[in-house]
Design a protein around this motif. Structure first.
Motif, PDB file in Angstrom:
ATOM      1  N   LEU A  22      38.112  39.460  39.092  1.00 40.31           N
ATOM      2  CA  LEU A  22      38.800  40.556  38.414  1.00 40.31           C
ATOM      3  C   LEU A  22      38.065  40.945  37.129  1.00 40.31           C
ATOM      4  N   TYR A  23      37.523  39.950  36.443  1.00 41.15           N
ATOM      5  CA  TYR A  23      36.717  40.217  35.247  1.00 41.15           C
ATOM      6  C   TYR A  23      35.501  41.065  35.600  1.00 41.15           C
ATOM      7  N   LEU A  63      45.018  44.367  43.915  1.00 43.68           N
ATOM      8  CA  LEU A  63      45.813  44.343  42.685  1.00 43.68           C
ATOM      9  C   LEU A  63      47.292  44.125  42.999  1.00 43.68           C
ATOM     10  N   GLN A  64      47.779  44.819  44.007  1.00 41.89           N
ATOM     11  CA  GLN A  64      49.195  44.692  44.359  1.00 41.89           C
ATOM     12  C   GLN A  64      49.493  43.279  44.857  1.00 41.89           C
ATOM     13  N   ASP A  92      49.238  32.687  39.206  1.00 48.50           N
ATOM     14  CA  ASP A  92      49.292  32.401  37.770  1.00 48.50           C
ATOM     15  C   ASP A  92      49.562  33.696  36.991  1.00 48.50           C
ATOM     16  N   VAL A  93      50.515  33.636  36.068  1.00 48.45           N
ATOM     17  CA  VAL A  93      50.901  34.826  35.308  1.00 48.45           C
ATOM     18  C   VAL A  93      49.738  35.361  34.479  1.00 48.45           C
ATOM     19  N   LYS A 120      48.547  39.237  34.314  1.00 48.39           N
ATOM     20  CA  LYS A 120      48.338  40.012  33.078  1.00 48.39           C
ATOM     21  C   LYS A 120      47.004  40.743  33.115  1.00 48.39           C
ATOM     22  N   LYS A 121      45.982  40.078  33.634  1.00 45.25           N
ATOM     23  CA  LYS A 121      44.667  40.724  33.746  1.00 45.25           C
ATOM     24  C   LYS A 121      44.736  41.909  34.698  1.00 45.25           C
ATOM     25  N   ALA A 122      45.483  41.759  35.775  1.00 45.01           N
ATOM     26  CA  ALA A 122      45.624  42.845  36.744  1.00 45.01           C
ATOM     27  C   ALA A 122      46.347  44.037  36.124  1.00 45.01           C
ATOM     28  N   VAL A 123      47.414  43.764  35.385  1.00 41.91           N
ATOM     29  CA  VAL A 123      48.164  44.836  34.727  1.00 41.91           C
ATOM     30  C   VAL A 123      47.291  45.532  33.686  1.00 41.91           C
TER      31      VAL A 123
END
Length: 400
Positions: free
Chosen positions: A242-243, A268-269, A278-279, A283-286
């Motif tokens: 994701l990074y 992403l979904q 993991d939350v 957060k990174k996705a949001v």
């Protein structure tokens, strides 16, 4: 790496010449073995690490002789010497005071020409021990990645070296010129998770705010492998993917279109709706969703269809039901940006009862215990009210 600054001097003083001669007997026994050593070792970041090489000792020595420079072995030399004075400061600081004192009387008998000759000898020795350039080190790491017989440990080390080397934008720009991008991208499909993670990390670091490298990586089709990694059950692997994706498509229209073509929104979904993820990854996705929405809003470019997809919007709204203040802040920022897009149908948010969700969140924020961060909660609540007002305004415009 930083090198010590040189002290300016138009001609050698008698004290300097004396120090030079005194240091020769100490420097030469120390330097010569290092010049003949085939291994490459440098300090990396805050800790020490060896530069990997799959080449034989004889081959490295031959290449060093051909290039007119040697390889550095000892950590003390890894930073390099910016001047003769700086080298002497190190040498004297690491010498035996008694030995220097014993030789002082003999050195004082040398003529000025003999002292200058010794100085020249030391300068020539410094040239032979010159630190290899970043490009040289990148070539070594890339050669290791192209070596199919190298161990996993050395392959990982080569990637870690590149991770450090591509941080400067000039080095990142040179990575493809040196033939390094394709080998790194190839490692995204390695069976070893650690190798895949570091490869994604290298690509993300190299493409950070760098349109040239972004387009090079996109041109090689790396995005498909990164999106696949985003589904990994390993939090670390998915986070690195994701990074890299975020760095690759940020402020890049071609990258965002490719992300949509690779069905990146489904990845992403998947991250957003799963309770087992993991939350921190959520957060990174949001954050990426907000970044994409803001770019669409500010650039005037065609908007990404998934940002107005009803099911995708539901996955964003549902995250407000989890009690995590930092997550709430990021989700509210995402909703705020999406609401501002002309392509957003505010009735989709109405369908998922955003108004009621925001009201419940307000009650939760009021009922915080004394141990909860009240100040941050107040900031989140102010953002909640801002989103609620924007939502009501958009609804009013539609219904009127």
């Amino acid at each position: 790496m930083a090198t010590p600054r040189a002290h300016s001097s138009k001609r050698p003083t008698s004290h300097l010449l004396l120090a030079i001669s005194l240091s020769v007997s100490v420097l030469i026994p120390l330097f010569v073995p290092a010049a003949a050593t085939a291994a490459v070792a440098v300090a990396v970041g805050d800790g020490g690490g060896q530069w990997a090489t799959g080449k034989g000792e004889g081959q490295l020595v031959a290449e060093a002789d051909t290039a007119g420079g040697g390889l550095v072995e000892e950590d003390e030399f890894a930073g390099g010497f910016g001047s003769l004075d700086s080298m002497l400061q190190w040498a004297i600081g690491n010498s035996d005071p008694e030995k220097l004192k014993e030789e002082a009387s003999d050195v004082q008998k040398l003529s000025a020409d003999e002292l200058l000759k010794r100085r020249q000898e030391i300068k020539e020795l410094m040239e032979k021990l010159k630190m290899p350039s970043d490009a040289d080190l990148m070539k070594i790491a890339i050669a290791d990645l192209n070596n199919s017989s190298i161990s996993l440990e050395d392959r990982q080390r080569a990637l870690q070296e590149l991770l450090v080397l591509v941080e400067p934008i000039d080095n990142a720009n040179d990575l493809d010129k040196l033939g390094g991008l394709l080998p790194v991208i190839h490692e995204l499909n390695n069976a070893n998770e650690e190798i895949r993670i570091t490869s994604a990390w290298v690509l993300g670091t190299a493409s950070q705010n760098n349109a040239l490298v972004q387009n090079q990586i996109l041109g090689y089709g790396a995005l498909a492998s990164l999106v696949k990694m985003g589904y990994s059950t390993s939090t670390e692997e998915a986070a690195r993917a994701l990074y890299a994706i975020s760095a690759l498509i940020r402020n890049n229209v071609n990258g965002q279109e490719a992300f949509h073509s690779e069905n990146g929104s489904a990845m992403l979904q998947h991250i957003l709706v799963s309770n087992s993820i993991d939350v921190r990854l959520q957060k990174k996705a949001v954050f990426l969703v907000t970044d994409l929405a803001d770019f669409q809003l500010n650039s005037g470019n065609p908007q990404l269809p998934f940002l107005s997809d009803r099911l995708f919007l539901k996955s964003i709204v549902d995250m407000l039901s989890r009690f995590d203040l930092d997550l709430h802040e990021k989700v509210l920022l995402a909703i705020k940006s999406i609401l501002k897009l002309s392509s957003t149908d505010v009735e989709d948010f109405e369908f998922y009862d955003l108004e009621a969700v925001l009201l419940r969140l307000g009650v939760q924020l009021e009922d915080l215990t004394p141990d909860d961060p009240k100040e941050f909660a107040g900031e989140v609540d102010a953002l909640r009210r801002e989103v609620q007002t924007l939502f009501q305004q958009k609804l009013k415009q539609v219904h009127n």
